[in-house]
Design a protein around this motif. Structure first.
Motif, short mmCIF file in Angstrom:
data_model
loop_
_atom_site.label_atom_id
_atom_site.label_comp_id
_atom_site.label_asym_id
_atom_site.label_seq_id
_atom_site.Cartn_x
_atom_site.Cartn_y
_atom_site.Cartn_z
N UNK A 97 0.81 -1.21 0.00
CA UNK A 97 0.00 0.00 0.00
C UNK A 97 0.85 1.27 0.00
N UNK A 98 0.33 2.29 -0.67
CA UNK A 98 0.94 3.63 -0.68
C UNK A 98 0.14 4.48 0.30
N UNK A 99 0.81 4.94 1.34
CA UNK A 99 0.08 5.53 2.47
C UNK A 99 0.23 7.04 2.59
N UNK A 100 0.95 7.68 1.68
CA UNK A 100 1.34 9.07 1.93
C UNK A 100 0.56 10.10 1.13
N UNK A 101 0.04 9.76 -0.04
CA UNK A 101 -0.35 10.80 -1.00
C UNK A 101 -1.50 11.67 -0.50
N UNK A 102 -2.37 11.14 0.38
CA UNK A 102 -3.45 12.00 0.90
C UNK A 102 -2.92 13.02 1.91
N UNK A 103 -1.75 12.74 2.50
CA UNK A 103 -1.27 13.55 3.61
C UNK A 103 -0.09 14.45 3.25
N UNK A 104 0.21 14.57 1.97
CA UNK A 104 1.38 15.35 1.57
C UNK A 104 1.31 16.81 2.05
N UNK A 105 0.18 17.53 1.91
CA UNK A 105 0.14 18.91 2.44
C UNK A 105 0.39 18.97 3.95
#
Length: 409
Positions: A97-105
């Motif tokens: 799973x890729x867990x970061x892209x929603x939390x980049x800001x």
């Protein structure tokens, strides 16, 4: 965010106070502004644009497609290369799973806060040394555009202010504890002794250390947030560029991913696997490449700057050497007696904090202003009745010892 962006319109608000050096401002101003800009860019792509598109089965209606997009965005997608088979085990899919892209800001804002915290500590606590450094440095910086008479008058005022500060922060009683503290302050500059003349210097070195630890910690924080070996990411990019490899899709920032979700229909639960594209990762990949090289660049400069400050503070001979340079420019060192008095002036009158303030003045003003300020402090020191009178060892300057003649030269 609005406050940060509005500060960009005013240079004075953006630059902040001047009681530090340009490496500090590179950390707590320019890096923070850079991360704020990246936050705006990524947030715009997420909330204004369409950050994800999913290829849904033919039987999906418009409501089903919208549901699939939303559920795949808020849950984590996973990456499987096109040439590989999709794992059958659910746990194996979850490991990808890729867990970061929603939390980049949020990650960028947290990084900006971490870069700003050392500066906030410095702003809140540096006045504990009894000196308003921000105001004094601002006055010395403004002298470069003053008239000659106004400039001389301001330098005299600052010299008298520093003289009162240096004399006020002295020990007024001596006992075993005071002597022990003086020994500690002489050995370790991190002993924050206001009356030992090491408070501002020790606290500033601690803030410098926090900048170094923060930058190193940023790599590990990003590695933890993004669940990837981000520490080595920049070296992999340089290796690809050196070998002229074609720019292919990165497994760290994939653009095509897979998403699993379940739909309940009465008592039946149906599981679907859809293929999604993440246009946001086009921005994320380039931004995180730039951030890696920027952090590496800042880490090298900040570490070198910290080691340089440590050397000049820990080696006590550097205090007299630094002051002697400006006294020689004013033609005040003419004999071995002046040289010995110069050492007392640096070690017993200015001490670590006084020399530190002079260095910060030089980094935010000009050498001419600092030369005149040292001259006025020297004259105030010599005019003090408590200052010892040191006569030269010989009347003939040419017959003085070789080490003294070398120092005078």
């Amino acid at each position: 965010m609005i406050g940060i962006l509005s500060g960009l319109t005013s240079w004075s608000r953006l630059r902040g106070a001047s009681d530090d050096d340009w490496i500090d401002r590179l950390n707590h101003i320019w890096t923070v502004v850079l991360l704020a800009i990246f936050t705006v860019v990524v947030s715009s792509a997420q909330y204004v644009g369409d950050p994800i598109h999913c290829w849904c089965p033919a039987q999906f209606t418009g409501a089903y497609v919208a549901y699939a997009k939303q559920i795949c965005w808020i849950s984590n997608t996973y990456y499987v290369p096109m040439d590989n088979e999709i794992p059958v085990q659910i746990t194996e899919r979850q490991d990808r799973e890729i867990t970061y892209y929603q939390w980049v800001p949020i990650i960028f804002l947290f990084m900006a806060l971490m870069f700003k915290i050392p500066n906030l500590l410095w702003r809140m606590l540096n006045n504990g040394g009894g000196l308003n450094m921000d105001r004094m440095i601002t006055m010395t910086a403004d002298m470069q555009i003053c008239s000659p008479n106004q400039r001389d008058e301001n330098i005299r005022h600052i010299a008298k202010y520093m003289d009162r500060w240096l004399k006020a922060n002295r020990q007024y009683h001596f006992n075993i504890i005071v002597r022990a503290r003086q020994k500690l302050s002489g050995i370790c500059c991190f002993w924050f002794g206001k009356r030992e003349g090491t408070y501002i210097t020790g606290f500033y070195l601690l803030v410098k250390l926090l900048y170094v630890l923060n930058i190193i910690g940023q790599f590990y924080l990003l590695n933890a947030f993004m669940s990837m070996e981000y520490n080595m990411y920049g070296f992999e990019i340089m290796k690809k560029l050196a070998q002229s490899e074609p720019w292919s899709e990165s497994h760290r920032f994939p653009r095509v991913t897979l998403c699993d979700f379940e739909i309940r229909q009465l008592q039946n639960i149906q599981r679907f696997t859809v293929q999604c594209v993440l246009p946001i990762n086009l921005f994320n990949e380039k931004i995180f490449i730039f951030i890696w090289f920027w952090l590496f660049f800042i880490a090298v400069l900040t570490s070198i700057n910290y080691v340089n400050w440590l050397y000049h503070v820990l080696v006590k001979q550097n205090r007299a050497k630094y002051v002697k340079k400006y006294l020689k420019l004013n033609d005040e060192i003419r004999s071995s007696g002046d040289l010995k008095l110069c050492r007392k002036f640096a070690d017993e009158y200015l001490r670590d904090d006084g020399v530190f303030v002079l260095k910060i003045v030089s980094k935010n003003s000009s050498e001419i202003v600092l030369k005149d300020l040292v001259l006025y402090l020297w004259r105030l020191y010599k005019s003090d009745p408590k200052t010892p009178v040191i006569k030269p060892t010989t009347e003939n300057h040419q017959e003085e010892p070789e080490d003294v003649k070398e120092a005078l030269e």
